[in-house]
Scaffold this motif. Sequence first.
Motif, PDB file in Angstrom:
ATOM      1  N   GLY A   1       0.808  -1.211   0.000  1.00 54.88           N
ATOM      2  CA  GLY A   1       0.000   0.000   0.000  1.00 54.88           C
ATOM      3  C   GLY A   1       0.843   1.263   0.000  1.00 54.88           C
ATOM      4  N   ARG A   2       1.883   1.268   0.809  1.00 55.66           N
ATOM      5  CA  ARG A   2       2.750   2.450   0.876  1.00 55.66           C
ATOM      6  C   ARG A   2       3.535   2.631  -0.427  1.00 55.66           C
ATOM      7  N   HIS A   3       4.005   1.540  -1.011  1.00 57.41           N
ATOM      8  CA  HIS A   3       4.681   1.638  -2.303  1.00 57.41           C
ATOM      9  C   HIS A   3       3.719   2.152  -3.380  1.00 57.41           C
ATOM     10  N   THR A   4       2.475   1.681  -3.349  1.00 60.02           N
ATOM     11  CA  THR A   4       1.487   2.146  -4.308  1.00 60.02           C
ATOM     12  C   THR A   4       1.327   3.647  -4.257  1.00 60.02           C
ATOM     13  N   ASP A   5       1.190   4.210  -3.060  1.00 63.08           N
ATOM     14  CA  ASP A   5       1.013   5.653  -2.926  1.00 63.08           C
ATOM     15  C   ASP A   5       2.206   6.408  -3.506  1.00 63.08           C
ATOM     16  N   PHE A   6       3.414   5.915  -3.250  1.00 63.06           N
ATOM     17  CA  PHE A   6       4.616   6.591  -3.735  1.00 63.06           C
ATOM     18  C   PHE A   6       4.729   6.471  -5.256  1.00 63.06           C
TER      19      PHE A   6
END
Length: 246
Positions: A115-120
């Motif tokens: 999820g955090r990689h997706t946002d970035f």
Amino acid sequence: MGKEFEIVREYEVAATPAQVWDAVTTGSGAWLWPMEFEPRLGGVVAGIGVITAWDPPHRLTSRAEDPNGLQGRPQTLNQVDHLIEPREGGRAAWVRYVHSGIFTDNWDDQYDGAGRHTDFYLHTLRQYLLHFTGLPAVHSDVQGPEASTKRGSFAEVGRALGVGGATVGDTVRVDLPGTGPVDAVLDYSDGHFLGLRTGDAMYRFFGRDAWGAPVGLALHRFATDAASSQEQARQAWQSWLDGLYA
């Protein structure tokens, strides 16, 4: 035992659907990493899977599954779907991005990291569309040493760059390895990831120590001499990362 996951993001960007489509499918490494798309239904996306929906510039879906795990990852199913629609007037696009599949190990960590990689990554896509639309990129990926896997290691990156007191949107003076002092915009910072943007490049820093992996960075360079200096730039940043965690 595997467990399903779904990550859904929706965003608007000041680009046409065709520009969004081209950015996603060109695959030069302008905002993600280089990948080759076989442009048809049933075509292959190298390292990603098979295209199960191909409707330019509106719908793109890829899917990969393997009961033994995908490329050594604790994941047996991976599907990525882009739905792209025009806003009124056609000068902006609305995008619905859905990443789904099955994780088999450490579900909470895998889901949090994805999820955090997706946002970035999606933020970097929007930065590309706003500032470098249509430009091909020279992409380089650099990974830190084993020492950078220690949880909390990523904080060293911000300190070394001298951006610890800056907030997102600030222009900062940074001394970039292989380049020298330049003015850059701090376009992303959340404790796990950090993004810098100059007039001809985007520098993406990944704090994967939070999930037991090395700190890393990706270079997306758009200058006319980027290709000829690619290895020099990569080596300069590799030395910088190695020295940071020596």
